[in-house]
Scaffold this active site. Structure first.
Site, short mmCIF file in Angstrom:
data_model
loop_
_atom_site.label_atom_id
_atom_site.label_comp_id
_atom_site.label_asym_id
_atom_site.label_seq_id
_atom_site.Cartn_x
_atom_site.Cartn_y
_atom_site.Cartn_z
N SER A 1 35.89 112.05 52.74
CA SER A 1 35.31 110.95 53.51
C SER A 1 35.29 111.34 55.00
O SER A 1 34.67 112.33 55.36
CB SER A 1 36.10 109.67 53.25
OG SER A 1 35.43 108.55 53.75
N HIS B 1 33.76 106.69 45.30
CA HIS B 1 34.27 107.33 46.51
C HIS B 1 35.68 107.89 46.33
O HIS B 1 36.05 108.88 46.97
CB HIS B 1 34.25 106.32 47.66
CG HIS B 1 34.48 106.92 49.01
ND1 HIS B 1 33.64 107.87 49.56
CD2 HIS B 1 35.45 106.69 49.94
CE1 HIS B 1 34.08 108.20 50.76
NE2 HIS B 1 35.18 107.52 51.02
N ASP C 1 29.18 106.75 44.44
CA ASP C 1 29.80 106.43 45.72
C ASP C 1 28.86 105.55 46.54
O ASP C 1 27.74 105.95 46.86
CB ASP C 1 30.09 107.74 46.47
CG ASP C 1 30.93 107.54 47.72
OD1 ASP C 1 31.06 106.39 48.19
OD2 ASP C 1 31.44 108.55 48.24
#
Length: 713
Positions: free
Chosen positions: A568, A688, A656
């Site tokens: 991320s 995610h 995601d």
């Protein structure tokens, strides 16, 4: 050795370390209860029972199963004696039992347990979701929920289940039941309407893609009926219910605005508490404007209500306040809020869920766990003096699970110690000793790892950050270890000193692992958090690289074998490091990375994240300008792609919604077109988090073997 033989060796080492890591379970939840002495002993023990009492530690554990590639969940019941103020764990002879429960709640008396099972889909039959109620001997009631509503909210922001004091009602959160539709050109079916099959349904984003309009439902056990609370505010999604009394509840309501922004780990939303009558006769809004209220808890004497809140106009995760409402007068006050700077010993409150039971026996104190620099600790809050006191001294990560008769149950771990269950007695305002009630495995070699917290100067004004250093196991004296830089996401989510798959395993394989908590990370101060907005891609990247530079200058590692790992926003920083400092970093594993903010803003479930962290104002009616797009692109790592020299492994979850896989895919295609050494893994059913057992196992083995091969280690 040939490259094929070497590759097999790297894969074998990665598999072995993963097997070792998952050979022991993780702690998912736990609560305390008192164990009644056998009836024939009651009279004999009656006078002594106050000074010597027997308690149960009811724990739920999770463990990866490498045969089924699922996570097994099981329950244990451990026991200890409390003799005056001394806690004495007892030998456990009860075997663990597997459980399928996705949500459960003990009744106030501890004699009943509500258990919700996962939805059961059988081809050709209606989907069912069952709630079961167990006594101490057997299941005494079962209810099929889905004729009343959609799926029960499990593990998301709105999730909650609670018993009434009389134990005749259960209140919980579930998705509003939607009308069934059919095509215009189809046979008539009862209870269906034509032409609405493809109506857009707005969901609450990442990992909440079945959550759109959660409501509060009441199960009446005596009538065996379920009904939804009426007269609810339509512009709010409701959840986290608790009983105020047998006739009313308190719950959280999040305002839906014109469309829903992602809610998971995003607390900069607007929401209040609502006091609702079960019969629909009243609905009162509680809390302050411009904030999100959450995690309400009543004191056992029902005299006051406490809850947490966070500002709606700042970072997605930020400092919180503890609020208190006098339930008789409805007067609202602040119990504790975070200081503006880090000059005080108490840096701020960074807690996003209170334990279901969080009060001392006399209701004078409440307890919670909160990030604290690079640790997580348990704190007590005096509700009269508005004073906060740290209850844990041993460095590591403490997570509070339950409070029962002044006994606190928590988990504790460090980078070298697996999580273990700890119990402490709150007495005379302190916990003099925490006692381990779960067993440790003396054969675990992770416990031989050495770790420390170091401070590194990152600016000309001598500002410093903390970083966790985990030193390698079995380090050769004549050979410096590689350096692995582990980067947290958020960008505000901290890495605390806990047992971690990647961090602990990398050190176990012989690398030095550094985990920088760069400026902006939670756990330090309100002012520190707010330094990062508008400076991502610069301040965070520089903090990390200067930390690496100081480690290299001290000669702690091999300068030719530096790698980085991040997901991320951690992947965002990793990609920046590869492009801005190409001669330093040899390889990287990046998971669901942010690579181009200008393209992400139009497809993510949190476009406000892109605006805020690039230093721009956002409203839901904002029309993006070329100037803002230029600003976002200038802060994105994709602009440095030509400079990358490292080997790069990217893996993406195709479901995601937070950082859509188009981000990593575009970066992969660009690196490939530039002739770079890049590999891509995609996981079709993952989101995610990439946490599903087969995804985690595959990603870890591929990632670790990739890094080992890239640096020939």
């Amino acid at each position: 050795m040939s490259s094929d033989v070497l590759h097999k060796d790297y894969v074998s080492r990665a598999k072995d370390i993963y097997k070792e890591y998952v050979s022991h379970p993780s702690i998912l939840a736990g609560y305390l209860s008192q164990s009644d002495p056998p009836s024939k002993e009651k009279s004999a023990l009656n006078s002594a029972h106050e000074s010597q009492r027997l308690f149960n530690v009811n724990a739920t554990w999770g463990q990866k199963n490498l045969i089924t590639l699922e996570e097994d969940k099981f329950k244990t019941c451990l026991q200890f004696e409390l003799n005056h103020t001394s806690i004495e764990p007892l030998e456990n002879s009860v075997l663990p039992t597997l459980t399928q429960a996705v949500l459960e709640c003990p009744s106030p008396s501890g004699k009943l347990q509500a258990v919700i099972l996962p939805p059961n889909e059988v081809e050709g039959k209606d989907k069912k979701q069952i709630l079961q109620i167990y006594s101490q001997q057997c299941c005494i009631q079962s209810f099929d929920f889905l004729k009343y509503h959609g799926n029960v909210s499990i593990g998301d922001f709105f999730s909650g289940i609670c018993w009434s004091l009389e134990e005749d009602k259960i209140v919980y959160t579930a998705e509003k039941k939607r009308n069934k539709s059919r095509p215009y050109f189809s046979d008539y079916k009862e209870d269906t309407t034509p032409g609405h099959e493809y109506d857009f349904v707005d969901y609450w984003g990442e990992q909440m893609m079945e959550c759109s309009s959660p409501q509060i439902f009441v199960l009446d056990r005596s009538k065996e009926e379920v009904h939804v609370l009426s007269n609810l505010p339509e512009e709010y999604s409701l959840g986290q219910p608790i009983l105020a009394d047998d006739n009313s509840i308190v719950c959280v309501g999040v305002k839906t605005e014109s469309f829903r922004l992602g809610l998971r780990t995003c607390y900069n939303r607007t929401g209040y508490l609502f006091h609702l009558a079960i019969d629909g006769s009243f609905c009162d809004k509680l809390g302050e404007d411009g904030r999100l209220a959450f995690s309400p808890r009543f004191s056992p004497n029902r005299e006051f209500l406490v809850y947490l809140d966070q500002a709606s106009d700042g970072p997605h995760l930020s400092e919180c306040r503890v609020m208190i409402i006098d339930w008789k007068t409805k007067q609202l006050n602040i119990v504790i809020e975070s200081p503006d700077s880090s000059a005080t010993e108490f840096r701020g409150l960074f807690c996003y869920k209170l334990p279901r039971n969080c009060f001392s026996a006399d209701c004078s104190h409440m307890f919670l766990s909160s990030s604290n620099n690079s640790f997580e600790d348990v704190y007590s809050l005096s509700l009269q003096e508005h004073k906060i006191t740290q209850m844990t001294k041993e460095p590591g990560t403490w997570e509070l699970f339950d409070v029962f008769q002044n006994l606190l149950l928590a988990s504790f771990s460090t980078p070298s110690n697996r999580p273990r269950l700890m119990v402490g007695l709150f007495h005379d305002g302190v916990i003099s000793q925490w006692v381990q009630v779960s067993k440790s495995d003396s054969s675990c070699r992770f416990q031989d790892l050495r770790w420390e917290i170091r401070q590194f100067i990152v600016s000309e004004s001598s500002e410093h950050i903390d970083a966790i250093l985990v030193h390698p196991l079995d380090q050769a004296k004549d050979k410096k270890p590689p350096l692995a830089v582990y980067l947290h996401g958020g960008p505000y989510s901290p890495c605390t000193s806990q047992f971690s798959l990647w961090i602990s395993s990398i050190a176990r394989l012989g690398m030095l692992c550094v985990v920088p908590n760069f400026r902006g990370t939670l756990g330090y101060s309100r002012a520190s958090i707010r330094t990062l907005a508008g400076k991502i891609g610069r301040q965070d990247v520089d903090d990390v690289h200067k930390t690496v530079g100081q480690i290299l200058s001290e000669g702690l590692c091999d300068p030719d074998k530096v790698v980085c790992i991040g997901g991320s926003h951690g992947g965002f920083i990793a990609a920046h490091l590869l492009g801005q400092f190409p001669k330093v970093y040899r390889a990287a594993v990046i998971r669901n990375p942010v690579t181009n903010l200008a393209s992400m803003v139009g497809v993510t479930d949190i476009p406000d994240w892109c605006y805020f962290n690039c230093g721009h104002e956002y409203t839901q009616s904002t029309i993006i300008t070329g100037e803002v797009l230029d600003s976002m692109l200038s802060k994105s790592p994709i602009i440095y792609a030509k400079e990358v020299q490292a080997s790069v492994l990217i893996y993406l979850g195709q479901r995601d919604c937070r950082v859509p896989n188009s981000q990593g895919l575009a970066y992969y295609k660009l690196l490939r077109s530039l002739g770079k050494d890049v590999k891509l893994l995609t996981y079709p059913k993952s989101n995610h988090s990439l946490r599903e057992t087969p995804v985690e196992a595959d990603g870890f083995v591929n990632g670790v073997s990739f890094l080992l091969e890239a640096i020939a280690f």
